[in-house]
Design a protein around this motif. Sequence first.
Motif, mmCIF file in Angstrom:
data_model
loop_
_atom_site.group_PDB
_atom_site.id
_atom_site.type_symbol
_atom_site.label_atom_id
_atom_site.label_comp_id
_atom_site.label_asym_id
_atom_site.label_seq_id
_atom_site.Cartn_x
_atom_site.Cartn_y
_atom_site.Cartn_z
ATOM 1 N N ASP A 88 2.693 8.039 39.771
ATOM 2 C CA ASP A 88 2.454 9.476 39.695
ATOM 3 C C ASP A 88 3.339 10.415 40.525
ATOM 4 O O ASP A 88 4.185 11.105 39.990
ATOM 5 N N LYS A 89 3.172 10.450 41.845
ATOM 6 C CA LYS A 89 3.851 11.471 42.653
ATOM 7 C C LYS A 89 5.273 11.083 43.021
ATOM 8 O O LYS A 89 6.037 11.928 43.493
ATOM 9 N N THR A 90 5.624 9.805 42.848
ATOM 10 C CA THR A 90 6.958 9.386 43.260
ATOM 11 C C THR A 90 8.049 10.005 42.392
ATOM 12 O O THR A 90 9.158 10.248 42.876
ATOM 13 N N THR A 91 7.740 10.264 41.131
ATOM 14 C CA THR A 91 8.756 10.882 40.263
ATOM 15 C C THR A 91 9.066 12.306 40.706
ATOM 16 O O THR A 91 10.229 12.618 41.020
ATOM 17 N N PRO A 92 8.079 13.214 40.746
ATOM 18 C CA PRO A 92 8.429 14.571 41.179
ATOM 19 C C PRO A 92 8.923 14.632 42.612
ATOM 20 O O PRO A 92 9.840 15.402 42.920
ATOM 21 N N ALA A 93 8.350 13.817 43.494
ATOM 22 C CA ALA A 93 8.742 13.892 44.901
ATOM 23 C C ALA A 93 10.194 13.496 45.108
ATOM 24 O O ALA A 93 10.945 14.195 45.806
ATOM 25 N N ASN A 128 4.787 16.191 48.976
ATOM 26 C CA ASN A 128 5.806 16.990 49.663
ATOM 27 C C ASN A 128 6.405 16.245 50.848
ATOM 28 O O ASN A 128 7.576 16.441 51.180
ATOM 29 N N LEU A 129 5.607 15.376 51.486
ATOM 30 C CA LEU A 129 6.135 14.580 52.593
ATOM 31 C C LEU A 129 7.179 13.589 52.074
ATOM 32 O O LEU A 129 8.233 13.402 52.695
ATOM 33 N N LEU A 130 6.897 12.959 50.932
ATOM 34 C CA LEU A 130 7.884 12.062 50.331
ATOM 35 C C LEU A 130 9.131 12.834 49.920
ATOM 36 O O LEU A 130 10.261 12.357 50.115
ATOM 37 N N ALA A 131 8.953 14.020 49.361
ATOM 38 C CA ALA A 131 10.112 14.837 48.991
ATOM 39 C C ALA A 131 10.965 15.149 50.211
ATOM 40 O O ALA A 131 12.211 15.085 50.161
ATOM 41 N N MET A 132 10.310 15.477 51.333
ATOM 42 C CA MET A 132 11.045 15.746 52.567
ATOM 43 C C MET A 132 11.752 14.489 53.067
ATOM 44 O O MET A 132 12.900 14.556 53.528
ATOM 45 N N ALA A 171 22.715 8.930 44.917
ATOM 46 C CA ALA A 171 21.463 8.186 45.015
ATOM 47 C C ALA A 171 20.968 7.739 43.653
ATOM 48 O O ALA A 171 21.171 8.426 42.644
ATOM 49 N N VAL A 172 20.313 6.581 43.652
ATOM 50 C CA VAL A 172 19.442 6.159 42.558
ATOM 51 C C VAL A 172 18.024 6.331 43.065
ATOM 52 O O VAL A 172 17.668 5.788 44.122
ATOM 53 N N LEU A 173 17.207 7.075 42.336
ATOM 54 C CA LEU A 173 15.827 7.352 42.721
ATOM 55 C C LEU A 173 14.920 6.410 41.954
ATOM 56 O O LEU A 173 14.848 6.465 40.729
ATOM 57 N N MET A 174 14.216 5.528 42.653
ATOM 58 C CA MET A 174 13.308 4.590 42.010
ATOM 59 C C MET A 174 11.879 5.111 42.131
ATOM 60 O O MET A 174 11.358 5.260 43.239
ATOM 61 N N GLY A 175 11.243 5.386 41.007
ATOM 62 C CA GLY A 175 9.881 5.915 41.057
ATOM 63 C C GLY A 175 9.165 5.704 39.745
ATOM 64 O O GLY A 175 9.708 5.149 38.791
ATOM 65 N N GLY A 176 7.941 6.146 39.704
ATOM 66 C CA GLY A 176 7.132 6.022 38.499
ATOM 67 C C GLY A 176 5.688 6.352 38.765
ATOM 68 O O GLY A 176 5.108 7.197 38.097
ATOM 69 N N VAL A 233 17.362 2.185 50.658
ATOM 70 C CA VAL A 233 16.699 3.073 51.615
ATOM 71 C C VAL A 233 15.216 3.139 51.254
ATOM 72 O O VAL A 233 14.824 3.859 50.333
ATOM 73 N N PRO A 234 14.362 2.373 51.930
ATOM 74 C CA PRO A 234 12.928 2.424 51.633
ATOM 75 C C PRO A 234 12.317 3.753 52.059
ATOM 76 O O PRO A 234 12.655 4.305 53.112
ATOM 77 N N VAL A 235 11.414 4.270 51.233
ATOM 78 C CA VAL A 235 10.675 5.488 51.556
ATOM 79 C C VAL A 235 9.203 5.253 51.212
ATOM 80 O O VAL A 235 8.819 4.181 50.759
ATOM 81 N N MET A 236 8.366 6.263 51.411
ATOM 82 C CA MET A 236 6.937 6.135 51.125
ATOM 83 C C MET A 236 6.700 5.675 49.692
ATOM 84 O O MET A 236 7.362 6.136 48.764
ATOM 85 N N ALA A 237 5.731 4.784 49.509
ATOM 86 C CA ALA A 237 5.474 4.233 48.184
ATOM 87 C C ALA A 237 4.441 5.038 47.390
ATOM 88 O O ALA A 237 4.541 5.163 46.177
ATOM 89 N N LEU A 238 3.423 5.557 48.036
ATOM 90 C CA LEU A 238 2.354 6.347 47.407
ATOM 91 C C LEU A 238 1.689 5.637 46.222
ATOM 92 O O LEU A 238 1.626 6.184 45.110
ATOM 93 N N PRO A 239 1.170 4.414 46.413
ATOM 94 C CA PRO A 239 0.410 3.772 45.332
ATOM 95 C C PRO A 239 -0.858 4.569 45.030
ATOM 96 O O PRO A 239 -1.707 4.770 45.900
#
Length: 574
Positions: free
Chosen positions: A126-131, A101-105, A119-124, A82-88
Motif C-alpha cells: 500500500d504506502k510504499t508505492t506513493p511514499a 510521509n516518514l518513508l518518503a522523507m 534509483a530503482v524504487l522497490m514497492g507495492g 539501500v534498505p528503508v522502512m518496509a511498512l507491511p
Amino acid sequence: MNRRDPTTLRSHRWFGAADLRSFGHRSRIRQLGFGLDEIAGKPVIAIINTWNGLAHCHGHFPARVEAIKRGILQAGGFPVEVPVMALPENFVKPTTMLYRNLLAMEVEENLRSLPVDGAVLMGGCDKTTPATIMGAISAGLPAIFMPAGPMLRGNWGGQILGSGSDIWKYWDEKRAGRISEAQWSEMEAGIARSDGVCMTMGTAMTMTSLAEVLGLTLPGATSIPAPDSGHARMAAATGQRAVDLVWQDIKPVDLLSAASFDNAIIASAALAGSTNAIIHLIAMARRAGIALGLDRFDELSAGIPVLADIRPSGAWLMEDFFYAGGLPAFLTRIADRLDLNAATVNGRTLGENIAGATVWNATVIRPWDNPVSSAEGLAVLQGNLAPDGCVMKPSAAESRLLRHEGPALVFDDYDTMAAAVADPELDVTADTVLVLRNAGPLGGPGMPEWGMLPIPVKLLRQGVRDMVRISDARMSGTSYGACILHVAPESFIGGPLALVRTGDIIRLDVAARRIDVLISDHDLQMRRDAWRPPAPRYARGYGAMAAAHIGQADTGCDFDFLQRPGVIGEPEIH
C-alpha cells in the motif's frame, strides 16, 4: 541516446576528484571489497528496498534485488542496495498511513545524502508505492519504480478467495453464525499462498497500476504475478533502464504532468480503484508542483464505467487480469479518454507503449459497452458534513443506498463502535447511518482503515449486508459497501462530523454529490461553539511532529514543509 559525460555524474563528486576527501571515499569502497574499476565513471544506482522480515507482501524482494543488480551491471552501472522502512500493511500499528510521509522523507534523504546518481524504487504494499515515489520526486534524481506484483489466487474448498474482499464477506457470515471456526481456519491458511501484494484491486494494486499509468514503471510491469518468472526478468530490465535514465538525466518530474495525473484518475475510475488513491495521487502531484484537487477526480471520473472485472467491484482476481492482457490491454479500452502523448520512463509515450496490446479475455477486461457496472467507481461529495469534501465508491455499494436518509448512530472511537455492533440488542435498523469520528489524520492517529464499519450483528442476522457508514477514516481498497470516507475537515480538529449527535437525520444523495446532516445552520453553530478539542494523541517524537504538520485528506495528508510546489530537491552540501 544522448549520453552524459561521466564527470558530470553526481557520484563523481565523491569518487572522481583528486583530493583528500575523495581519497577517503575511494578507500571505503575498497574496504567494501570493490575495485575502483567497478565504480569509476559508472552511474551509481541506489536500489531502494522496502523489505524486512515482516514484510509479507515483499518476501521475494531479496531475490529481486539480485535481479535488479544484474540488470544494472549489464547496463554498465554500479548497484547499491539501500534498505528503508518496509511498512507491511497488516502488522504496522496504528496504521501504515501514519508513516507514509516518514518513508518518503527517508527515501528523499537517502538519495540526497548518499553518492548515488539514480534509483530503482522497490514497492507495492500500500504506502510504499506513493511514499517512495514522493521521496524520489522531491530528491530530484532519475528514478524508476519496480512494482511487487500480485500474489496468486487464494483458495478455500474449491472456491477462489481474494485478499480482504472475501474475508470481509465471510467474516460477516461467521458473525451471523453461518461459517464454522474450522472453515474460518481453512480460509486463514488458504488466502495468502505466495509472495506478492493483495490480488484484488485494493490499494496496493491500484497504486502500482497508477504508477505505471503515470509512466514511472516499465510497460506491463505492474500486472505480472510476483511468483511468475517474468517478474524477475522485469526486475532485471528495470535495473538496466535505471542506468539509461541517469545517462539521459531523466527525472520523475520530467515525466509527470497534469495530463499524466489525469490519465491516472481516469484509469483508477475504470479499474474501480481504491479510494486511497485519491489521497496519494494528490500528494504525489503536489510534490511534482501540480496543484491537483478533489474536484478534478469527480470531474474526470463522471461517466467512466467500471471495466475491470476484479474484486471487490467485480468477480475475478489480478492473476486473471494478467492472463487477460494486463494493464496495457486494459488501457486500450479507455484509450480515447487518455492523453496518449504522456511521457513514460522507457522513453516512449503512453500511446506507443499500449499500441498492439491485446485483450485475451473480454470477461475480465470488459469492453465499454459491456461494463462490470455503470455505477461510478468514485464520487466526491460535499455538504454541511464535509465542507472540504469526502469520497465514496458507488460501484461497491448497494444501489438502493445511493440516495438515502436515516438517523445517525454516532461513535467517538473504534473500540466503542466495535463493541456496540456486536451487541444483538443494539438499537439499530437497516436505515440507520453509522458514524465513526476521531479517525482522521490527527484523530486516528494517521487516518487508519476503519471506514468500512462492521454491519451490526443484529442486522446481519436479518440478512442486511450493506448500510450507509460515514467516517473521517480511510478504508482498505479491498473493502466495499456504502461507505463515505475521508470527511474533511476531520472531527478531531472540529470539523462538522464532530457536531453530529445520535438521532440526527443524515441525507446522502450521490447523484447530487451531497452529504448533509438535516439540522439548521444555527443549531450547528451552537454545537460548534460548545465543542472543545480533545487532547493531542502524541506528546513527543514522530507522532507529535506528524500532528503539527500533516494536512487533511483533501490535500493529500502530506506534511506542510514538504509540500513545496515547483521546488524539487534542495541545495546539496559538499
